[in-house]
Design a protein around this motif. Structure first.
Motif, PDB file in Angstrom:
ATOM      1  N   ALA A 140       0.847  -1.195   0.000  1.00  0.00           N
ATOM      2  CA  ALA A 140       0.000   0.000   0.000  1.00  0.00           C
ATOM      3  C   ALA A 140       0.881   1.243   0.000  1.00  0.00           C
ATOM      4  O   ALA A 140       1.536   1.548   1.004  1.00  0.00           O
ATOM      5  N   HIS A 141       0.909   1.948  -1.110  1.00  0.00           N
ATOM      6  CA  HIS A 141       1.721   3.163  -1.230  1.00  0.00           C
ATOM      7  C   HIS A 141       0.955   4.317  -0.599  1.00  0.00           C
ATOM      8  O   HIS A 141      -0.050   4.786  -1.127  1.00  0.00           O
ATOM      9  N   GLN A 142       1.450   4.749   0.567  1.00  0.00           N
ATOM     10  CA  GLN A 142       0.741   5.698   1.421  1.00  0.00           C
ATOM     11  C   GLN A 142       1.612   6.921   1.688  1.00  0.00           C
ATOM     12  O   GLN A 142       2.713   6.802   2.213  1.00  0.00           O
ATOM     13  N   TYR A 143       1.131   8.107   1.355  1.00  0.00           N
ATOM     14  CA  TYR A 143       1.890   9.336   1.604  1.00  0.00           C
ATOM     15  C   TYR A 143       1.925   9.657   3.092  1.00  0.00           C
ATOM     16  O   TYR A 143       0.896   9.651   3.765  1.00  0.00           O
ATOM     17  N   VAL A 144       3.117   9.910   3.602  1.00  0.00           N
ATOM     18  CA  VAL A 144       3.292  10.452   4.941  1.00  0.00           C
ATOM     19  C   VAL A 144       4.352  11.538   4.870  1.00  0.00           C
ATOM     20  O   VAL A 144       5.277  11.482   4.050  1.00  0.00           O
ATOM     21  N   ASN A 145       4.245  12.549   5.740  1.00  0.00           N
ATOM     22  CA  ASN A 145       5.131  13.708   5.679  1.00  0.00           C
ATOM     23  C   ASN A 145       6.604  13.342   5.822  1.00  0.00           C
ATOM     24  O   ASN A 145       7.473  13.921   5.166  1.00  0.00           O
ATOM     25  N   ALA A 146       6.908  12.388   6.688  1.00  0.00           N
ATOM     26  CA  ALA A 146       8.309  12.065   6.972  1.00  0.00           C
ATOM     27  C   ALA A 146       9.046  11.530   5.753  1.00  0.00           C
ATOM     28  O   ALA A 146      10.274  11.577   5.696  1.00  0.00           O
ATOM     29  N   LEU A 147       8.306  11.027   4.757  1.00  0.00           N
ATOM     30  CA  LEU A 147       8.936  10.435   3.582  1.00  0.00           C
ATOM     31  C   LEU A 147       8.662  11.228   2.315  1.00  0.00           C
ATOM     32  O   LEU A 147       8.714  10.693   1.212  1.00  0.00           O
ATOM     33  N   LYS A 148       8.415  12.520   2.450  1.00  0.00           N
ATOM     34  CA  LYS A 148       8.038  13.309   1.277  1.00  0.00           C
ATOM     35  C   LYS A 148       9.229  13.976   0.595  1.00  0.00           C
ATOM     36  O   LYS A 148       9.099  14.462  -0.517  1.00  0.00           O
ATOM     37  N   THR A 149      10.399  14.009   1.239  1.00  0.00           N
ATOM     38  CA  THR A 149      11.524  14.765   0.701  1.00  0.00           C
ATOM     39  C   THR A 149      12.101  14.106  -0.544  1.00  0.00           C
ATOM     40  O   THR A 149      12.031  12.895  -0.707  1.00  0.00           O
ATOM     41  N   ALA A 150      12.663  14.907  -1.397  1.00  0.00           N
ATOM     42  CA  ALA A 150      13.299  14.393  -2.617  1.00  0.00           C
ATOM     43  C   ALA A 150      14.804  14.249  -2.447  1.00  0.00           C
ATOM     44  O   ALA A 150      15.503  13.860  -3.374  1.00  0.00           O
ATOM     45  N   THR A 151      15.331  14.554  -1.252  1.00  0.00           N
ATOM     46  CA  THR A 151      16.777  14.494  -1.054  1.00  0.00           C
ATOM     47  C   THR A 151      17.282  13.060  -1.025  1.00  0.00           C
ATOM     48  O   THR A 151      18.446  12.807  -1.252  1.00  0.00           O
ATOM     49  N   ASN A 152      16.402  12.104  -0.734  1.00  0.00           N
ATOM     50  CA  ASN A 152      16.779  10.692  -0.749  1.00  0.00           C
ATOM     51  C   ASN A 152      15.921   9.994  -1.789  1.00  0.00           C
ATOM     52  O   ASN A 152      14.743   9.740  -1.587  1.00  0.00           O
ATOM     53  N   SER A 153      16.497   9.688  -2.929  1.00  0.00           N
ATOM     54  CA  SER A 153      15.735   9.116  -4.038  1.00  0.00           C
ATOM     55  C   SER A 153      15.264   7.700  -3.751  1.00  0.00           C
ATOM     56  O   SER A 153      14.460   7.153  -4.495  1.00  0.00           O
ATOM     57  N   ASN A 154      15.769   7.086  -2.664  1.00  0.00           N
ATOM     58  CA  ASN A 154      15.377   5.728  -2.330  1.00  0.00           C
ATOM     59  C   ASN A 154      14.110   5.659  -1.482  1.00  0.00           C
ATOM     60  O   ASN A 154      13.658   4.578  -1.146  1.00  0.00           O
ATOM     61  N   PHE A 155      13.558   6.795  -1.103  1.00  0.00           N
ATOM     62  CA  PHE A 155      12.335   6.787  -0.304  1.00  0.00           C
ATOM     63  C   PHE A 155      11.224   6.073  -1.061  1.00  0.00           C
ATOM     64  O   PHE A 155      10.987   6.314  -2.241  1.00  0.00           O
ATOM     65  N   ASN A 156      10.529   5.212  -0.370  1.00  0.00           N
ATOM     66  CA  ASN A 156       9.395   4.497  -0.951  1.00  0.00           C
ATOM     67  C   ASN A 156       8.303   4.465   0.104  1.00  0.00           C
ATOM     68  O   ASN A 156       8.279   3.594   0.948  1.00  0.00           O
ATOM     69  N   SER A 157       7.423   5.454   0.096  1.00  0.00           N
ATOM     70  CA  SER A 157       6.400   5.588   1.127  1.00  0.00           C
ATOM     71  C   SER A 157       5.341   4.517   0.924  1.00  0.00           C
ATOM     72  O   SER A 157       4.406   4.680   0.149  1.00  0.00           O
ATOM     73  N   MET A 158       5.497   3.417   1.630  1.00  0.00           N
ATOM     74  CA  MET A 158       4.679   2.245   1.361  1.00  0.00           C
ATOM     75  C   MET A 158       4.575   1.373   2.596  1.00  0.00           C
ATOM     76  O   MET A 158       5.522   1.267   3.379  1.00  0.00           O
ATOM     77  N   LEU A 159       3.421   0.745   2.812  1.00  0.00           N
ATOM     78  CA  LEU A 159       3.238  -0.210   3.894  1.00  0.00           C
ATOM     79  C   LEU A 159       2.974  -1.581   3.291  1.00  0.00           C
ATOM     80  O   LEU A 159       1.903  -1.829   2.735  1.00  0.00           O
TER      81      LEU A 159
END
Length: 277
Positions: A140-159
């Motif tokens: 489940a790809h879920q937006y949360v504030n802590a993972l919204k930055t583009a400085t780390n391209s490996n972020f994958n906001s998902m549960l």
């Protein structure tokens, strides 16, 4: 792995809040708390970094009990959670990050039983199915504030969740389980979060997914999906550690805690206040 914008993960639970602090760069209205959530006697509590927009300037005690509804995603390395050095809690200790959308304090003479498993609502695309085990997985790809930055391209906001069909008459017909969806179908499920599955790499525990016992399921057809990939955070043994002040063992022993106005305050420690500066 599939990535569908038509997905979400929302958790409903009693949570124990500690270590309240302002979110980075957001003043004193946007707060982050370390929240422990009970997963059962045989499983370490879920440890979440939850962001709360304190628009009404509530005062939070050092340790507090709250009924919450929050959108959540699995923790990723580099998340913006305003880590504090004096707590002894590391980034790798967290299981999930999220945004609180509803918070109700449990205070005064209310009887509190924090040893209740969280109830979670997940929408998304079925990634894989195990008919013999009666399980299926959803990312489940879920937006949360802590993972919204583009400085780390490996972020994958998902549960990631593994859903299981209970061994009860409700989910059996003619000796077989029913309700198991096909892969790549879009569904909405609710159920109790019961634990986590991990694997070891070089003596480090990595959370692969969270386990969910189904209570309801709705079939919503086929979504449009695209391929994506993400890198999970490497963690030690998952779950809230002894670094947290609240311990569920006393709650499990008593099963019911009677709180008074001073039960959640430690002497010599002031409560976190959200005030206008």
């Amino acid at each position: 792995m599939t990535n569908s914008s038509a997905s979400s993960a929302t958790i409903t639970s009693i949570a124990v809040f500690e270590n309240g602090r302002p979110a980075e760069g957001h003043g004193t209205t946007n707060l982050i708390f370390d929240a422990q959530i009970y997963l059962g006697d045989d499983c370490p509590p879920l440890l979440a970094a939850l962001r709360y927009f304190n628009s009404e300037n509530h005062v939070f005690n050092e340790i507090g009990f709250y009924f919450i509804v929050a959108t959540v995603a699995k923790m990723e390395s580099g998340a913006h959670i305003a880590l504090q050095n004096n707590t002894g809690i590391d980034e790798t200790d967290y299981d999930v990050v999220g945004n609180v959308v509803m918070l109700i304090p449990i205070t005064g003479d209310a009887a509190v039983n924090p040893t209740i498993r969280p109830y979670i609502h997940v929408c998304g695309t079925v990634r894989s199915v195990d008919d013999l085990a009666g399980t299926f997985t959803i990312d489940a790809h879920q937006y949360v504030n802590a993972l919204k930055t583009a400085t780390n391209s490996n972020f994958n906001s998902m549960l990631p969740v593994e859903c299981s069909i209970p061994n009860t008459p409700r989910w059996h017909k003619n000796g077989k389980k029913f309700g198991i969806p096909h892969p790549n179908r879009y569904i909405s499920v609710t159920g109790f979060l019961t634990g986590r599955k991990t694997r070891k790499e070089h003596e480090v525990c990595i959370t692969e997914c969270f386990t969910l016992e189904i209570q309801s399921i709705v079939f919503l057809g086929r979504p449009v999906v695209a391929n994506s990939s993400g890198s999970p955070i490497q963690a030690r043994t998952p779950g809230a550690k002894s670094k947290m002040k609240f311990d569920f063992s006393s709650a499990r022993a008593n099963k019911c805690l009677r709180l008074d106005d001073n039960a959640t305050e430690s002497s010599g420690t002031s409560a976190i206040n959200s005030v206008d500066n």
